[in-house]
Scaffold this active site. Structure first.
Site, mmCIF file in Angstrom:
data_model
loop_
_atom_site.group_PDB
_atom_site.id
_atom_site.type_symbol
_atom_site.label_atom_id
_atom_site.label_comp_id
_atom_site.label_asym_id
_atom_site.label_seq_id
_atom_site.Cartn_x
_atom_site.Cartn_y
_atom_site.Cartn_z
ATOM 1 N N GLU A 1 5.746 -10.973 -2.760
ATOM 2 C CA GLU A 1 5.344 -11.514 -1.805
ATOM 3 C C GLU A 1 6.342 -12.871 -1.526
ATOM 4 O O GLU A 1 6.779 -12.952 -0.295
ATOM 5 C CB GLU A 1 3.928 -12.121 -1.697
ATOM 6 C CG GLU A 1 2.853 -11.292 -1.735
ATOM 7 C CD GLU A 1 2.283 -10.382 -2.855
ATOM 8 O OE1 GLU A 1 3.097 -10.542 -3.805
ATOM 9 O OE2 GLU A 1 1.674 -9.469 -2.710
ATOM 10 N N HIS B 1 -9.689 -11.363 -2.791
ATOM 11 C CA HIS B 1 -9.196 -10.561 -1.532
ATOM 12 C C HIS B 1 -10.017 -10.696 -0.481
ATOM 13 O O HIS B 1 -10.040 -10.015 0.321
ATOM 14 C CB HIS B 1 -9.294 -9.092 -1.979
ATOM 15 C CG HIS B 1 -8.438 -8.477 -3.037
ATOM 16 N ND1 HIS B 1 -8.417 -8.620 -4.180
ATOM 17 C CD2 HIS B 1 -7.313 -7.761 -2.709
ATOM 18 C CE1 HIS B 1 -7.137 -8.183 -4.888
ATOM 19 N NE2 HIS B 1 -6.478 -7.594 -3.866
#
Lengths: 339, 332
Positions: free
Chosen positions: B64, B133
């Site tokens: 990321e 998440h």
């Protein structure tokens, strides 16, 4: 372990310079400009004319100049907190840089970036950076951009031995490799990450370039105190990258004569020895090139000192320009948050 | 000039926005984890790879921070990257590149640098995906000057705002609630449907209470408004759509009209969007208020996994109705 690395043999100070006189003189000028600029920065800092802090590049000049001499104006670099040398080597103007040091509107960044953030998009200088390892992805993105736009531009990512331990290096090097991007990871190993010996905090002791094998890219180690060797090595790898052969890793072995920053006044009393500093100073890149030019009949000692003089006055002029330049207007504070 | 409309889903809005902008401008490209060959974990970008190929629709490593850095570098040098960060929770890994680099480059360089980078990522609990998440961390980004933060609630807004984001010369982050990808809505036909950044939208007009709601909370607010209408309470629902820069005028005008305000957002209640908007109302419309401003947000706990626990951590319709009722009790 070092089998995968090419070690460029150091050139003898007696060996003949094979490049044209003007070419060598220009590299000499650039190195002296960096040295004088940094000395002036230390001076204005002591005089209280420069706020914040500064990370002098003195001693490492051959690395920046050798690398950037191998680049075109439209090639990209990302730089570091110790970035003044890279910027001058890539074509940055000392008067606008000095104005930025003092937070003046005439500075490259209108006084809003300062020493650690100078950029000149027109020269491909995507910015010095206050975050160690902050430019890794950026240089890789510039390489991706060049590849997608189908230019033959190259991006050089300058970073130090300290940044080699940032995760951002792994991620960027991997992407540059899988996509065959025209990126040169240029590690200036000056032996110390801030106030700590890199050997104390790095699993690899000898050549950081050994890391490159993990990203399937060629690695070269070169004497970072020899501007000609750095230039020749970088040139070769730049041509390779332009030809579409992907990234590479170059490690320049170098040394900063000063502390980590202006406040690190006497590193020889803490984390390094006087003997070590003295030894590295005997390899001074500016003295070495001057000696070779004189020996090879490219310049007389008088001509060399004329160059020194003219640069000294150019830097003095830059300081004067910066002193006289106005600070930004108050309204500037809210400008450029967004485009 | 009449514009015809058609029905698409929230997910299709993403796909249409990206593909239309990529056809329009060859410097636009899209990259992220599993976005190309697999079409994205939510299948939102399926078909893009087939149309545009691997050069412009790019699968990346699971990196990321690296992806974001590459996006910044490409944006600085003539491209218009669209970067997907699969879950908003993973934005934490890319923070340096967004907060210290993308958001500041224009300012720090005295206006020289342009970072036309679009970041797509998700928010929203409700899938039993647990604490890493499910978070709605958009307030983190709205805290940073130099990035624009979008949080659309309908397919039409999402499509029009994503297209505007891609054309914007600043870094823009667009938060999509992952629970809404199959939500349907009407969008105008044609490839020139743009929704301006920084403009709120009144999703329902009313006279008694203003509910300022974001993203999936807008649907809850509209539903609560239907119920409350039967009780004789007329609710106005204001959707800011952009958190930064915030359209303060539209919010304040509504509150000055209704004299009551509730702010609802799925981010954590503490130090977040609802606190910001409530303080705006208190600062600028205090004299118009008939009751203290109410706030509803996510419970200040890590999002739990168990379906018996998770729903209680995020606002629901009953809580909204109860909050509205309490405003009347408070002043009775």
């Amino acid at each position: 372990m070092s089998d995968d690395i090419e070690i460029v043999q150091p050139s003898s100070d007696d060996s003949e310079l094979t490049h044209p006189r003007e070419f060598c003189a220009e590299m000499y000028r650039k190195m002296v400009t960096i040295r004088r600029f940094e000395e002036a920065v230390l001076e204005i800092y002591q005089q209280g004319l420069m706020p914040g802090l500064a990370h002098p590049y003195i001693g490492q000049e051959a690395s920046a100049v050798g690398v950037c001499t191998a680049l075109r104006d439209d090639d990209y670099i990302t730089s570091t907190h110790r970035g003044h040398g890279h910027l001058i080597a890539k074509g940055g103007q000392v008067d606008r840089m000095m104005a930025e040091m003092m937070g003046k509107e005439a500075g490259y960044n209108r006084g809003k970036g300062g020493t650690m953030h100078i950029a000149d998009m027109s020269l491909g200088i995507l910015g010095a950076n206050g975050i160690v390892g902050g430019g890794m992805g950026m240089a890789t993105g510039a390489g991706l951009s060049a590849q997608m736009r189908e230019t033959d531009q190259v991006a050089v990512c300058f970073f130090g031995d300290g940044a080699a331990n940032q995760g951002s290096f792994l991620e960027a090097a991997n992407m540059a490799s899988i996509w065959s991007l025209p990126v040169i990871f240029l590690c200036e190993n000056n032996l110390y990450g801030e106030y700590t010996s890199h050997r104390d905090v790095t699993a690899i002791k000898e050549h950081i370039a050994e890391r490159a094998a993990g990203y399937n890219m060629p690695a070269i180690v070169v004497d970072g105190m020899d501007v000609v060797a750095v230039y020749e090595t970088t040139s070769r790898m730049v041509e390779n990258a332009r030809a579409g052969n992907g990234p590479c890793f170059i490690e320049t072995k170098t040394y900063r004569y000063r502390g980590h920053h202006v406040g690190d006044g006497n590193p020889e009393k803490t984390y390094r020895t006087q003997e070590e500093t003295d030894l590295w100073k005997t390899r001074d890149p500016i003295t070495r090139l001057a000696r070779r030019m004189v020996k090879g009949g490219m310049a007389t000692e008088e001509e060399v000192s004329e160059i020194d003089q003219s640069i000294q006055s150019a830097v003095e002029h830059a300081v004067e320009f910066a002193k006289q330049a106005p600070f930004p207007e108050k309204g500037e504070v809210t400008e450029h948050v967004y485009v | 000039m009449s514009t015809s409309e058609r029905e698409i889903t929230f997910g299709e809005a993403v796909r249409e926005a990206i593909s239309e902008e990529m056809r329009r401008d060859e410097t636009v490209f899209f990259m992220g984890e599993d976005v190309a060959v697999a079409g994205g974990v939510f299948k939102v970008t399926a078909g893009l790879y087939e149309e545009f190929g691997s050069k412009r629709i790019r699968d990346t490593p699971i990196s990321e921070a690296g992806i974001m850095g590459v996006g910044v570098g490409a944006a600085l040098t003539g491209m218009r990257p669209v970067v997907e960060i699969m879950f908003g929770d993973f934005m934490t890994i890319a923070m340096d590149q967004v907060v210290n680099q993308a958001a500041k480059l224009c300012y720090m360089t005295g206006g020289q640098a342009r970072v036309p980078l679009t970041i797509r990522t998700t928010i929203g609990a409700g899938r039993s995906s647990a604490a890493q998440h499910s978070q709605s961390l958009h307030a983190w980004m709205a805290h940073i000057p130099g990035v624009k933060v979008l949080i659309p609630s309908t397919p039409a807004d999402l499509k029009g705002m994503l297209k505007s984001a891609i054309r914007d010369d600043n870094p823009v982050i667009i938060y999509e609630d992952k629970m809404m990808y199959s939500l349907k809505g009407m969008v105008p036909e044609g490839d020139d449907h743009l929704v301006p950044i920084g403009k709120a939208d009144i999703k329902r007009e009313g006279t008694d209470v203003t509910i300022v709601a974001t993203s999936s909370m807008v649907q809850l607010a509209l539903s609560a408004a239907d119920t409350l209408e039967q009780e004789g309470i007329s609710v106005e629902v204001v959707d800011p759509r952009t958190l930064s820069p915030l359209d303060t005028d539209t919010i304040l005008q509504s509150v000055r009209k209704t004299s009551r305000a509730i702010v609802i957002d799925e981010g954590y209640r503490s130090y977040g969007v609802t606190g910001e908007i409530a303080s705006l109302i208190a600062d600028e419309a205090f004299d118009y208020l008939d009751a203290p401003v109410k706030r509803l947000g996510a419970m200040d706990v890590p999002v739990p996994f168990s379906p018996s626990l998770e729903p209680s951590t995020i606002p629901n319709e009953a809580a909204i109705i109860s909050a509205v009722h309490s405003m009347y009790r408070d002043v009775a």
